[in-house]
Scaffold this active site. Structure first.
Site, PDB file in Angstrom:
ATOM      1  N   GLU A  19       0.840  -1.214   0.000  1.00  0.00           N
ATOM      2  CA  GLU A  19       0.000   0.000   0.000  1.00  0.00           C
ATOM      3  C   GLU A  19       0.868   1.254   0.000  1.00  0.00           C
ATOM      4  O   GLU A  19       0.716   2.138   0.866  1.00  0.00           O
ATOM      5  CB  GLU A  19      -1.000  -0.027   1.169  1.00  0.00           C
ATOM      6  N   GLU A  39      -4.903  -8.937  -0.208  1.00  0.00           N
ATOM      7  CA  GLU A  39      -5.711  -8.637   0.989  1.00  0.00           C
ATOM      8  C   GLU A  39      -7.161  -8.561   0.560  1.00  0.00           C
ATOM      9  O   GLU A  39      -7.515  -7.749  -0.306  1.00  0.00           O
ATOM     10  CB  GLU A  39      -5.285  -7.311   1.637  1.00  0.00           C
TER      11      GLU A  39
END
Ligand code: AHR
Length: 521
Positions: A200, A324
């Site tokens: 991220e 995820e």
């Protein structure tokens, strides 16, 4: 060729259904399965897991240390280990998540009593003693017989630090790093399959723009060497949900593309957005419906990113890595808000089935997926409390669906009635099918409607099957869940709600259920 055969078969069946519909206006629920024309292999890694240094996922959930009274193997708790072996974990991602871009691996090696501690700034601000580090993680993957998926630190690390980690892990040449590894008790290098270049990085991993990250990724990737026969599958940080611009930036430049093998995406399902995630256990039909609606977005998201990847990589040499995914609810009342501890109900089981069916259907591009997370965090497969352990409904879905790992996907055509709630509607059913190398067909189904049993007609084209067996996961209440006191409130049982006649399988799917069927010749 097999696609056109499939489409003409579906058209033929469609007209049969249409004529029968005229006599009987009841909604048509039909799943056409072409059993003799297999599609791409469903990578086992779609069934992967994720273990971050977050809450009690690692400390307490997986790792108790060798001096613990809780029975363990090299510090890893046995109950959890044995349960995880049953679901055939193919790969495990570690150490994060946001934690990964704060993690300095050398603090987690060497004698445990001498290791530097770390404040887990993202998750609860707790101090960790780094007793679970590289050697402990690699031991865990060995005990699970799964591949390692290591997430490197781009946000606060250095190129040298990441390059040396790979060398420490995988090289058998003589060097300061390999000497250090040997001094720390490991003579032979390990194999590491997946290595992510940051996590991220548009957010907790450094707040970078896509252009900036592309440059950084190229630099880091240059120094991630393949040592001693190890071949790294480098995962570039991808976007969150619908951020197609990020994917475009990473994919459009051929030099960018040559630096990674997979591009990650993250997507969490939320009831009403980040400001109202809702309770994991206290919910009604509105929240049930909203969750399923949110889960189904995964299909759109994958299609969107796939379309961009198909444009630049029609040969499909780059994989989509959904590393995820899962439901994100409010933490359980009274627990540390930074620990993301949530219960897991029948709703989560349906969520898992929806996602795994979606991944199976996109097996041509989705090569890896990791549920967030493995133990005690978000939509986990296992919850622990001291020396107790409970398997969640999500665990049971992973156990039931393991039959798809490395099987060939079968093209299916599903037509089903809508599940309507208020002004909104979603399909009532989710499905996927595969054929394994022994010729067994597995069909996984979920009925999203919590109020209605659905009868599904499944014409199986091209092959004849004599035996059908099945398993079902359901419960009386939408919010049924397992507790340490009642660990088997939701568990799979044998399923008999089907008939096979003249090549047509008819299945009665109870409301809010997950079913996996096996067809044998
Ligand atoms: O899984 C919890 C967190 O969600 C991860 O650390 C991060 O990558 C994501 O935002």
């Amino acid at each position: 060729m097999w696609k056109s055969f499939f489409l003409s078969s579906v058209a033929l069946l469609g007209s049969l259904v249409a004529s029968s519909q005229n006599e009987n206006p009841a909604p048509v629920n039909q799943l056409v399965i072409v059993a003799n024309h297999a599609g791409p292999v469903i990578s086992k890694d779609i069934y992967g897991h994720f273990s971050e240094h977050l809450g009690t996922c690692i400390y307490g959930g997986l790792w108790v240390g060798t001096n613990s009274k809780i029975p363990n193997t090299y510090g890893i708790r046995n109950d959890v280990l044995f349960a995880l072996r049953e679901i055939k974990v193919p790969n495990l991602r570690w150490p994060g998540g946001c934690f990964a871009d704060t993690y300095h691996w050398q603090n987690g090696t060497g004698p445990q009593e001498k290791r530097a501690s770390i404040i887990n700034t993202h998750w609860g601000g707790v101090t960790e003693d780094n007793s679970f580090g590289t050697h402990e993680f690699m031991k865990l993957t060995e005990l699970l017989d799964c591949d390692a998926y290591i997430n490197g630190n781009v946000g606060s690390g250095t190129v040298r630090e990441m390059a040396e980690w790979v060398e420490y892990l995988t090289s058998d040449a003589e060097s300061p790093m390999t000497r250090l590894r040997k001094e720390n008790g490991r003579e032979e290098p390990w194999k590491v399959k997946y290595f992510a270049i940051g996590n991220e990085n548009w957010g907790c991993g450094g707040n970078m723009t896509a252009d900036f990250y592309s440059g950084v990724m190229r630099q880091y990737s240059t120094y991630l060497n393949n040592y001693s026969g190890n071949s790294l599958y480098r995962v570039a940080c991808g976007p969150y949900d619908y951020n197609y611009a990020w994917t475009e930036t990473l994919m459009k430049d051929p030099d960018n593309r040559s630096r990674f093998q997979g591009l990650s995406i993250h997507y969490y399902s939320l009831v009403d957005g980040w400001n109202n995630k809702g309770s994991a256990t206290e919910f009604g039909e509105r929240e049930w419906f909203q969750t399923m609606n949110s889960n189904l977005q995964m299909d759109q998201i994958i299609r969107g990113h796939k379309a961009i990847m198909d444009r630049y990589d029609p040969q499909k040499t780059k994989g989509l890595v959904v590393d995820e995914w899962g439901n994100w609810f409010n933490v359980e009342p009274g627990t540390n808000p930074g620990f993301l501890y949530q219960q897991n109900t029948l709703r989560d089981a349906i969520t898992a089935a929806i996602h795994l069916n979606i991944f199976n259907k996109h097996a041509d591009r989705v090569q890896v997926a990791n549920l967030a997370q493995m133990v005690n965090v978000l939509q986990s497969v296992i919850l622990t409390k001291d020396d107790k352990m409970v398997l969640t409904p999500t665990y049971h879905v992973f156990r039931m669906f393991r039959v798809h790992q490395e099987a060939k996907s079968l093209n299916i055509d599903l037509q089903c009635e809508d599940y309507v709630y208020g002004e909104k509607k979603i399909p009532s059913l989710s499905a996927s099918a595969s054929v394994d190398n022994e010729g067994r067909v597995h069909i996984s189904l979920a009925n999203l409607n919590p109020n209605k049993e659905i009868t599904l007609t499944c014409p199986v084209i091209g092959e004849t099957y004599k035996t059908v067996t099945g398993e079902i996961l359901t419960a009386g209440a939408m919010a049924a869940f397992n507790t340490f006191e009642k660990p088997e409130a939701v568990k799979p049982v044998s399923f008999k709600g089907y008939k096979m006649k003249d090549g047509i399988l008819t299945v009665s799917l109870p409301s809010k259920s997950v079913v996996v069927l096996e067809l044998k010749k």
